[in-house]
Scaffold this motif. Structure first.
Motif, PDB file in Angstrom:
ATOM      1  N   LEU A  10       0.356  -1.559   0.481  1.00 13.98           N
ATOM      2  CA  LEU A  10       0.388  -0.145  -0.244  1.00 13.98           C
ATOM      3  C   LEU A  10       0.702   0.796   0.293  1.00 13.98           C
ATOM      4  O   LEU A  10       0.550   1.927  -0.455  1.00 13.98           O
ATOM      5  N   GLU A  11       1.346   1.331   1.461  1.00 15.61           N
ATOM      6  CA  GLU A  11       2.942   2.204   0.830  1.00 15.61           C
ATOM      7  C   GLU A  11       3.435   3.037  -0.514  1.00 15.61           C
ATOM      8  O   GLU A  11       3.482   3.801  -0.881  1.00 15.61           O
ATOM      9  N   VAL A  49       0.985   4.500  -3.030  1.00 15.23           N
ATOM     10  CA  VAL A  49       1.371   5.915  -2.589  1.00 15.23           C
ATOM     11  C   VAL A  49       2.386   6.481  -4.171  1.00 15.23           C
ATOM     12  O   VAL A  49       2.084   7.351  -4.300  1.00 15.23           O
ATOM     13  N   LYS A  50       3.386   5.728  -4.069  1.00 14.75           N
ATOM     14  CA  LYS A  50       3.998   6.023  -4.826  1.00 14.75           C
ATOM     15  C   LYS A  50       4.289   5.883  -6.816  1.00 14.75           C
ATOM     16  O   LYS A  50       4.981   6.433  -7.594  1.00 14.75           O
ATOM     17  N   GLN A  64       0.343   6.376  -7.853  1.00 16.82           N
ATOM     18  CA  GLN A  64       0.050   7.170  -8.391  1.00 16.82           C
ATOM     19  C   GLN A  64      -0.391   7.461  -9.827  1.00 16.82           C
ATOM     20  O   GLN A  64      -1.726   7.622 -10.138  1.00 16.82           O
ATOM     21  N   LYS A  96      -5.981   2.194   6.071  1.00 16.47           N
ATOM     22  CA  LYS A  96      -4.333   2.162   5.604  1.00 16.47           C
ATOM     23  C   LYS A  96      -4.874   3.144   4.300  1.00 16.47           C
ATOM     24  O   LYS A  96      -4.708   4.525   3.435  1.00 16.47           O
ATOM     25  N   ALA A  97      -5.292   2.099   3.585  1.00 18.70           N
ATOM     26  CA  ALA A  97      -5.981   2.581   2.217  1.00 18.70           C
ATOM     27  C   ALA A  97      -6.857   4.200   2.394  1.00 18.70           C
ATOM     28  O   ALA A  97      -6.586   5.166   0.856  1.00 18.70           O
ATOM     29  N   LYS A  98      -7.587   3.965   2.512  1.00 20.46           N
ATOM     30  CA  LYS A  98      -8.865   5.271   3.236  1.00 20.46           C
ATOM     31  C   LYS A  98      -7.577   6.199   3.426  1.00 20.46           C
ATOM     32  O   LYS A  98      -7.600   7.259   2.910  1.00 20.46           O
ATOM     33  N   LYS A  99      -7.276   6.158   4.842  1.00 22.13           N
ATOM     34  CA  LYS A  99      -6.054   6.950   5.217  1.00 22.13           C
ATOM     35  C   LYS A  99      -4.950   8.094   3.965  1.00 22.13           C
ATOM     36  O   LYS A  99      -5.426   8.880   3.951  1.00 22.13           O
ATOM     37  N   TYR A 100      -4.722   6.577   2.567  1.00 17.72           N
ATOM     38  CA  TYR A 100      -3.833   7.630   1.571  1.00 17.72           C
ATOM     39  C   TYR A 100      -4.828   8.286   0.910  1.00 17.72           C
ATOM     40  O   TYR A 100      -4.537   8.640  -0.366  1.00 17.72           O
ATOM     41  N   LEU A 121      -6.151   6.376  -1.130  1.00 15.32           N
ATOM     42  CA  LEU A 121      -6.348   5.052  -2.373  1.00 15.32           C
ATOM     43  C   LEU A 121      -6.589   4.617  -3.314  1.00 15.32           C
ATOM     44  O   LEU A 121      -7.412   3.541  -2.843  1.00 15.32           O
TER      45      LEU A 121
END
Length: 406
Positions: free
Chosen positions: A246-247, A250-251, A253, A274-278, A280
């Protein structure tokens, strides 16, 4: 030969993981052996729980012992383990049934089942075999960061040492684990490596069926965007390095790439959060499906991801079932992690990045998404050829029988 296989988490196509006991036993039945698999009636790995008691599945006798349900890896799971072990002693006659075992196999991931297995093997003058899935207690120490002085770890270590002293054969799915067990008392010549595998015949997964509506809707939408689809299908545990995926998402996108994670497990809720927080929006979650539908899920992906935490544990090698399903599906694979073996490299079936840190995974995603379709298809073909040649359960079951018969 009468074989008693003790596997707390044993499953079948209709119940879900673990599948290895079923596929080996099904081949042994075809070879003329009498097989009993004894498991708990509750496991966090299954998609459906059996009813306590006895049943036959494809000629395999299953005995399900009643155990308490649990969630997560806390006290409830320990109570479930202890209940299962106690029932093995208390319901021994029900477990054994009409066929006194010639071989008793302990195969429950954690090593505590070696005690009842040894008791029964000694009582019935049977050979004692231990099957290694993960190295315990090293796995909870490395993955769960538990101290070697934790009471739980100390109990597990005693069981591992006991196993090494008393076992007739140790069968390991991990190719490089022999040295570890020699250090804990295993005699030379008792270690045999037999990896996980695949079943090639068309009816190997117990039937077909249609994908759930949520799957069809998502894949239809993604295909209309003509994005590259990177998939993960399987259990969602800390060891699978999905947080790092998932991290990495982010890179990347900026790329026309969607990531689909299909399955359940202890980490799923945290991954969704975490996906919602970022934010994604290109990451999608689907619920687990039965084994029979996994090939149809994989067929909708352009490439598949498998990751490993960076830990010394994996120097002994890995043999996750999902990698063989991936290769059989003729899909290129992105392998992230430093492990003692690497089937993707061995098969020339995709890309391998040196670690599971987000930067390396992101670089792998960029390279995979930018690879020409001709090469992607060739990687997929290579993987399928490799897994059929090296991981057919029919051959692995025969190798297992030869190992425990000698």
């Amino acid at each position: 030969m009468n074989i008693l296989l003790i596997n707390h988490y044993a499953g079948s196509p209709q119940y879900g993981m673990e599948y290895r006991p079923y596929y080996l036993a099904r081949e042994w039945v075809k070879m003329g052996h009498n097989i009993t698999i004894v498991g708990a009636d509750f496991s966090h790995l299954r998609i459906k729980q059996p009813t306590a008691g006895e049943e036959y599945i494809d000629g395999i006798r299953y005995v399900w012992l009643s155990t308490p349900a649990y969630q997560g890896n806390g006290v409830g799971r320990i109570k479930n383990m202890l209940s299962f072990l106690w029932k093995l002693y208390r319901q021994e006659k029900q477990v054994i049934g009409e066929h006194k075992p010639d071989v008793v196999i302990a195969s429950s991931t954690y090593p505590l089942d070696i005690y009842p297995a040894h008791f029964m093997a000694k009582k019935y003058k049977a050979k004692l075999v231990f099957e290694v899935h993960d190295i315990w207690p090293l796995t909870p120490m490395e993955i769960g960061h538990m101290s070697k002085w934790h009471p739980f770890i100390m109990v597990m270590q005693m069981a591992e040492n006991y196993m090494c002293r008393h076992v007739d054969k140790l069968i390991s799915i991990l190719p490089k684990a022999e040295e570890h067990y020699l250090e804990h008392g295993l005699a030379k010549g008792k270690f045999v490596h037999i990896p996980n595998g695949i079943v090639i015949d068309k009816n190997s997964h117990g039937g077909g069926g249609n994908l759930p509506a949520a799957y069809i809707e998502l894949f239809t939408a993604l295909r209309s965007k003509k994005h590259f689809i990177l998939g993960y299908v399987g259990g969602m545990a800390k060891s699978n390095a999905l947080m790092a995926l998932l991290e990495a998402a982010v890179k990347v996108q900026d790329l026309p790439v969607d990531i689909v994670l299909a399955g359940d497990g202890a980490e799923r809720a945290g991954l969704v959060t975490k996906a919602k927080k970022y934010g994604l929006e290109q990451v999608h979650f689907l619920s687990a499906v039965g084994k029979s539908l996994v090939p149809k899920v994989l067929a909708n992906m352009d490439a598949l991801y498998i990751g490993w935490q960076d830990t010394a544990l994996y120097q002994y090698g890995v043999s996750a079932n999902k990698i063989f399903d991936y290769l059989l599906a003729q899909k290129p694979v992105l392998w992230a992690g430093n492990t003692g073996n690497n089937p993707v490299k061995e098969a020339n079936a995709g890309l391998a990045v040196p670690s599971s840190n987000p930067e390396d995974i992101a670089a792998g995603i960029r390279q995979m998404a930018g690879t020409e379709k001709v090469l992607l298809n060739q990687w997929g073909t290579n993987g399928c050829t490799y897994v059929k040649a090296n991981h057919n359960y029919r051959n692995l079951a025969e190798k297992f029988i030869n190992a425990i018969s000698g």
